[in-house]
Design a protein around this motif. Structure first.
Motif, PDB file in Angstrom:
ATOM      1  N   SER A  22      -3.079   6.697 -11.026  1.00  0.00           N
ATOM      2  CA  SER A  22      -4.390   6.068 -11.143  1.00  0.00           C
ATOM      3  C   SER A  22      -5.395   6.920 -11.906  1.00  0.00           C
ATOM      4  CB  SER A  22      -4.959   5.764  -9.750  1.00  0.00           C
ATOM      5  OG  SER A  22      -4.246   4.712  -9.145  1.00  0.00           O
ATOM      6  N   GLN A  23      -5.104   8.210 -12.066  1.00  0.00           N
ATOM      7  CA  GLN A  23      -6.031   9.103 -12.763  1.00  0.00           C
ATOM      8  C   GLN A  23      -5.986   8.834 -14.260  1.00  0.00           C
ATOM      9  OE1 GLN A  23      -8.303  11.615 -11.363  1.00  0.00           O
ATOM     10  NE2 GLN A  23      -8.993  11.006 -13.403  1.00  0.00           N
ATOM     11  N   GLN A  24      -7.130   8.567 -14.840  1.00  0.00           N
ATOM     12  CA  GLN A  24      -7.268   8.304 -16.274  1.00  0.00           C
ATOM     13  C   GLN A  24      -8.080   9.445 -16.904  1.00  0.00           C
ATOM     14  OE1 GLN A  24      -5.507   5.783 -17.508  1.00  0.00           O
ATOM     15  NE2 GLN A  24      -4.895   5.334 -15.389  1.00  0.00           N
ATOM     16  N   PRO A  25      -8.160   9.518 -18.240  1.00  0.00           N
ATOM     17  CA  PRO A  25      -8.871  10.628 -18.887  1.00  0.00           C
ATOM     18  C   PRO A  25     -10.343  10.778 -18.485  1.00  0.00           C
ATOM     19  CG  PRO A  25      -7.493   9.499 -20.485  1.00  0.00           C
ATOM     20  CD  PRO A  25      -7.463   8.676 -19.221  1.00  0.00           C
ATOM     21  N   ALA A  26     -11.032   9.654 -18.211  1.00  0.00           N
ATOM     22  CA  ALA A  26     -12.445   9.734 -17.829  1.00  0.00           C
ATOM     23  C   ALA A  26     -12.798   8.725 -16.741  1.00  0.00           C
ATOM     24  CB  ALA A  26     -13.333   9.519 -19.053  1.00  0.00           C
ATOM     25  N   SER A  27     -11.810   8.380 -15.912  1.00  0.00           N
ATOM     26  CA  SER A  27     -12.035   7.443 -14.809  1.00  0.00           C
ATOM     27  C   SER A  27     -10.851   7.524 -13.861  1.00  0.00           C
ATOM     28  CB  SER A  27     -12.186   5.998 -15.324  1.00  0.00           C
ATOM     29  OG  SER A  27     -10.980   5.550 -15.904  1.00  0.00           O
ATOM     30  N   TYR A  28     -10.953   6.763 -12.780  1.00  0.00           N
ATOM     31  CA  TYR A  28      -9.861   6.663 -11.812  1.00  0.00           C
ATOM     32  C   TYR A  28      -9.697   5.180 -11.496  1.00  0.00           C
ATOM     33  CZ  TYR A  28      -7.071   7.319  -7.600  1.00  0.00           C
ATOM     34  OH  TYR A  28      -6.059   7.269  -6.674  1.00  0.00           O
ATOM     35  N   ASP A  29      -8.464   4.685 -11.473  1.00  0.00           N
ATOM     36  CA  ASP A  29      -8.206   3.277 -11.171  1.00  0.00           C
ATOM     37  C   ASP A  29      -8.078   3.071  -9.664  1.00  0.00           C
ATOM     38  OD1 ASP A  29      -8.108   2.692 -13.878  1.00  0.00           O
ATOM     39  OD2 ASP A  29      -5.917   2.753 -13.985  1.00  0.00           O
ATOM     40  N   LEU A  30      -9.014   2.317  -9.105  1.00  0.00           N
ATOM     41  CA  LEU A  30      -8.952   1.971  -7.686  1.00  0.00           C
ATOM     42  C   LEU A  30      -7.909   0.884  -7.487  1.00  0.00           C
ATOM     43  CD1 LEU A  30     -12.776   1.844  -6.931  1.00  0.00           C
ATOM     44  CD2 LEU A  30     -11.169   3.649  -6.260  1.00  0.00           C
ATOM     45  N   ARG A  31      -7.212   0.952  -6.356  1.00  0.00           N
ATOM     46  CA  ARG A  31      -6.144   0.012  -6.044  1.00  0.00           C
ATOM     47  C   ARG A  31      -6.555  -0.947  -4.932  1.00  0.00           C
ATOM     48  NH1 ARG A  31      -2.057   4.546  -4.630  1.00  0.00           N
ATOM     49  NH2 ARG A  31      -4.034   5.501  -4.065  1.00  0.00           N
ATOM     50  N   SER A  32      -5.904  -2.076  -4.902  1.00  0.00           N
ATOM     51  CA  SER A  32      -6.162  -3.091  -3.880  1.00  0.00           C
ATOM     52  C   SER A  32      -5.567  -2.663  -2.545  1.00  0.00           C
ATOM     53  CB  SER A  32      -5.545  -4.425  -4.323  1.00  0.00           C
ATOM     54  OG  SER A  32      -5.668  -5.384  -3.303  1.00  0.00           O
ATOM     55  N   ALA A  33      -6.329  -2.807  -1.468  1.00  0.00           N
ATOM     56  CA  ALA A  33      -5.867  -2.439  -0.133  1.00  0.00           C
ATOM     57  C   ALA A  33      -4.926  -3.484   0.459  1.00  0.00           C
ATOM     58  CB  ALA A  33      -7.054  -2.236   0.808  1.00  0.00           C
ATOM     59  N   GLU A  34      -4.949  -4.701  -0.064  1.00  0.00           N
ATOM     60  CA  GLU A  34      -4.145  -5.796   0.477  1.00  0.00           C
ATOM     61  C   GLU A  34      -3.704  -6.714  -0.658  1.00  0.00           C
ATOM     62  OE1 GLU A  34      -6.202  -8.014   3.535  1.00  0.00           O
ATOM     63  OE2 GLU A  34      -7.196  -6.219   4.273  1.00  0.00           O
ATOM     64  N   ASP A  35      -2.888  -7.710  -0.326  1.00  0.00           N
ATOM     65  CA  ASP A  35      -2.574  -8.789  -1.254  1.00  0.00           C
ATOM     66  C   ASP A  35      -3.743  -9.771  -1.222  1.00  0.00           C
ATOM     67  OD1 ASP A  35      -0.009  -7.772  -1.785  1.00  0.00           O
ATOM     68  OD2 ASP A  35       0.908  -8.959  -0.189  1.00  0.00           O
ATOM     69  N   TYR A  36      -4.155 -10.225  -2.394  1.00  0.00           N
ATOM     70  CA  TYR A  36      -5.240 -11.207  -2.496  1.00  0.00           C
ATOM     71  C   TYR A  36      -4.860 -12.258  -3.522  1.00  0.00           C
ATOM     72  CZ  TYR A  36      -8.386  -7.811  -0.243  1.00  0.00           C
ATOM     73  OH  TYR A  36      -8.979  -6.930   0.626  1.00  0.00           O
ATOM     74  N   LEU A  37      -5.430 -13.449  -3.378  1.00  0.00           N
ATOM     75  CA  LEU A  37      -5.344 -14.474  -4.397  1.00  0.00           C
ATOM     76  C   LEU A  37      -6.765 -14.690  -4.903  1.00  0.00           C
ATOM     77  CD1 LEU A  37      -3.669 -16.502  -5.995  1.00  0.00           C
ATOM     78  CD2 LEU A  37      -4.177 -18.196  -4.199  1.00  0.00           C
ATOM     79  N   LEU A  38      -6.979 -14.385  -6.173  1.00  0.00           N
ATOM     80  CA  LEU A  38      -8.288 -14.579  -6.795  1.00  0.00           C
ATOM     81  C   LEU A  38      -8.296 -15.996  -7.366  1.00  0.00           C
ATOM     82  CD1 LEU A  38      -8.488 -11.160  -8.703  1.00  0.00           C
ATOM     83  CD2 LEU A  38      -9.181 -11.664  -6.341  1.00  0.00           C
TER      84      LEU A  38
END
Length: 141
Positions: free
Chosen positions: A26-42
Motif C-alpha cells: 500500500s505504500q506509494q512514493p508520496a501517499s499510502y493506499d488505504l484498504r477496505s475493512a469489509e466487503d461492500y457493494l457501491l
C-alpha cells in the motif's frame, strides 16, 4: 510539503505516525493506499460509508488529504469529505459515491483511497471532534 515514502516510513519507525495494519504493498512514493475493512457493494447513484482497514494516528504537525485511487475514479467512484486534521486517531470513514453506470464491488483488503500526508508548519492544535477514536464506518453524528 507532502510527506514522501521515506518520511512516512521514518515517522512510523519513530512512533510519530501510526498506520496499522501497515502494508508495504500500500505504500506509494508520496501517499499510502488505504484498504477496505469489509466487503461492500457501491451501488450506482448512492453514497456508501466504507471503513478503512487501517487505524491512523496523525501527529500535531501532519494533516492529510483523501483521494480515490484512479482505478476507482475511472469507474465513476468519487470520495466526499477528504480532509483529516492533525491529531486525528481512528479508522477513517470513506464516503464513496458511485456516479458510474454500474454497481462496483469492493473486497475486504482492497486498496481504494490514497491518503496524502502534509506537514503542518507551526502545528500544535489537534483534532478533538466527535469522530475521534472512530471504529468502523461512522454515520453522521
Amino acid at each position: 510539503m507532502i510527506l514522501s515514502e521515506s518520511d512516512i516510513c521514518e515517522r512510523i519507525a519513530s512512533d510519530n505516525l501510526v498506520i496499522t495494519p501497515y502494508s508495504e504493498e500500500s505504500q506509494q512514493p508520496a501517499s499510502y493506499d488505504l484498504r477496505s475493512a469489509e466487503d461492500y457493494l457501491l451501488r450506482k447513484g448512492e453514497c456508501t460509508l466504507v471503513a478503512s482497514l487501517e487505524r491512523v494516528e496523525l501527529p500535531a504537525d501532519v494533516a492529510a488529504t483523501l483521494m480515490c485511487r484512479s482505478s476507482f475514479g475511472r469507474r465513476g467512484v468519487l470520495i466526499g469529505g477528504g480532509f483529516v486534521d492533525p491529531g486525528f486517531r481512528g479508522q477513517l470513514t470513506l464516503c464513496l459515491v458511485n456516479q458510474g453506470p454500474e454497481d462496483v464491488s469492493l473486497s475486504v483488503g482492497e486498496r481504494v483511497v490514497q491518503i496524502i500526508m502534509h506537514e503542518v508548519k507551526a502545528g500544535g492544535r489537534e483534532y478533538g471532534g466527535r469522530y475521534q477514536d472512530s471504529n468502523g464506518a461512522v454515520s453522521c453524528r
